[in-house]
Scaffold this motif. Structure first.
Motif, PDB file in Angstrom:
ATOM      1  N   THR A  53       0.831  -1.207   0.000  1.00  0.00           N
ATOM      2  CA  THR A  53       0.000   0.000   0.000  1.00  0.00           C
ATOM      3  C   THR A  53       0.861   1.251   0.000  1.00  0.00           C
ATOM      4  O   THR A  53       0.605   2.201  -0.757  1.00  0.00           O
ATOM      5  N   GLY A  54       1.906   1.263   0.804  1.00  0.00           N
ATOM      6  CA  GLY A  54       2.817   2.401   0.825  1.00  0.00           C
ATOM      7  C   GLY A  54       3.520   2.595  -0.506  1.00  0.00           C
ATOM      8  O   GLY A  54       3.668   3.725  -0.998  1.00  0.00           O
ATOM      9  N   CYS A 109       2.055  -4.240  -9.576  1.00  0.00           N
ATOM     10  CA  CYS A 109       1.048  -3.878  -8.578  1.00  0.00           C
ATOM     11  C   CYS A 109      -0.365  -4.033  -9.138  1.00  0.00           C
ATOM     12  O   CYS A 109      -1.286  -4.406  -8.407  1.00  0.00           O
ATOM     13  N   ALA A 110      -0.538  -3.754 -10.412  1.00  0.00           N
ATOM     14  CA  ALA A 110      -1.860  -3.919 -11.029  1.00  0.00           C
ATOM     15  C   ALA A 110      -2.305  -5.373 -10.946  1.00  0.00           C
ATOM     16  O   ALA A 110      -3.469  -5.658 -10.633  1.00  0.00           O
ATOM     17  N   ARG A 115      -6.458  -9.076  -6.517  1.00  0.00           N
ATOM     18  CA  ARG A 115      -6.857  -9.758  -5.293  1.00  0.00           C
ATOM     19  C   ARG A 115      -6.877  -8.832  -4.077  1.00  0.00           C
ATOM     20  O   ARG A 115      -7.092  -9.286  -2.963  1.00  0.00           O
ATOM     21  N   ASP A 116      -6.636  -7.555  -4.294  1.00  0.00           N
ATOM     22  CA  ASP A 116      -6.557  -6.622  -3.172  1.00  0.00           C
ATOM     23  C   ASP A 116      -7.323  -5.344  -3.509  1.00  0.00           C
ATOM     24  O   ASP A 116      -6.792  -4.447  -4.171  1.00  0.00           O
ATOM     25  N   LEU A 119      -5.528  -1.931  -2.880  1.00  0.00           N
ATOM     26  CA  LEU A 119      -4.551  -1.554  -3.908  1.00  0.00           C
ATOM     27  C   LEU A 119      -5.252  -1.089  -5.174  1.00  0.00           C
ATOM     28  O   LEU A 119      -4.849  -0.113  -5.797  1.00  0.00           O
ATOM     29  N   ARG A 120      -6.293  -1.815  -5.548  1.00  0.00           N
ATOM     30  CA  ARG A 120      -7.031  -1.460  -6.767  1.00  0.00           C
ATOM     31  C   ARG A 120      -7.593  -0.046  -6.657  1.00  0.00           C
ATOM     32  O   ARG A 120      -7.518   0.733  -7.593  1.00  0.00           O
ATOM     33  N   GLU A 121      -8.129   0.301  -5.499  1.00  0.00           N
ATOM     34  CA  GLU A 121      -8.693   1.639  -5.306  1.00  0.00           C
ATOM     35  C   GLU A 121      -7.621   2.721  -5.458  1.00  0.00           C
ATOM     36  O   GLU A 121      -7.861   3.768  -6.045  1.00  0.00           O
ATOM     37  N   ILE A 122      -6.423   2.455  -4.950  1.00  0.00           N
ATOM     38  CA  ILE A 122      -5.336   3.433  -5.059  1.00  0.00           C
ATOM     39  C   ILE A 122      -4.884   3.570  -6.512  1.00  0.00           C
ATOM     40  O   ILE A 122      -4.569   4.667  -6.973  1.00  0.00           O
TER      41      ILE A 122
END
Length: 187
Positions: A53-54, A109-110, A115-116, A119-122
């Protein structure tokens, strides 16, 4: 100081991900890359999810800053040639030097974001100066479905960048001309 350290660690994580892939992204590897004592990364990002996330948050900050700077340096495109020139510049930036490293990290990251949801929202495409320039250009040229055409055009460009990352080489200007022409075509 903590904010600076978090940024330094996120940048180091981005470098680890670009160089070693998602499997190589560990707290220990980030500590080494950042030249920090063992355990530093886990003190700031307790879990792997927090580290990702960071990293993704930092990646989006860097991408947004790049798009803003590019938009400030280039005048708004008025002609197809000017729009294609701007897109060609962006694709070169995404395929060379630091831009290439960020692109490699972004695509890794994409895949993780499937599955996360956090992360997708960011990673969801953000409003930015580049997107706005394309939207305004298409609207000025009579495109009626500006939002969908902008999204499609930028998604296709992203696909070309991904293809060139995987297969090498540059994005052909003819491909960009074709994409812009398709975006301008009236149904």
């Amino acid at each position: 100081m903590a904010s600076d350290r978090r940024t330094l660690l996120a940048d180091a994580a981005l470098d680890v991900l670009a160089d070693e892939g998602i499997r190589g992204l560990t707290h220990r590897a980030v500590d080494r890359r950042a030249a920090m004592p063992p355990g530093t990364t886990s003190a700031y990002f307790r879990t792997r999810a927090a580290l990702l996330t960071g990293l993704v948050t930092r990646l989006v900050q860097l991408d947004q800053a790049e798009l803003q700077t590019t938009a400030e340096e280039l005048p708004p495109p008025r002609t197809v040639e000017e729009l294609v020139d701007g897109i060609a510049l962006l694709t070169r930036q995404r395929l060379t030097d630091e831009g290439r490293r960020r692109s490699l990290a972004r695509y890794a990251c994409a895949v993780e974001s499937v599955r996360d949801p956090e992360l997708r929202e960011i990673l969801v495409p953000r409003e930015n100066a580049g997107r706005e320039a394309v939207r305004l250009f298409l609207a000025a040229h009579g495109v009626t479905d500006v939002e969908n055409r902008t999204h499609t055009l930028l998604t296709c460009i992203d696909g070309l960048v991904f293809d060139r990352l995987v297969n090498g080489g540059d994005v052909a200007r003819e491909a960009l001309d074709g994409l812009v022409s398709a975006a301008l075509r009236q149904a």
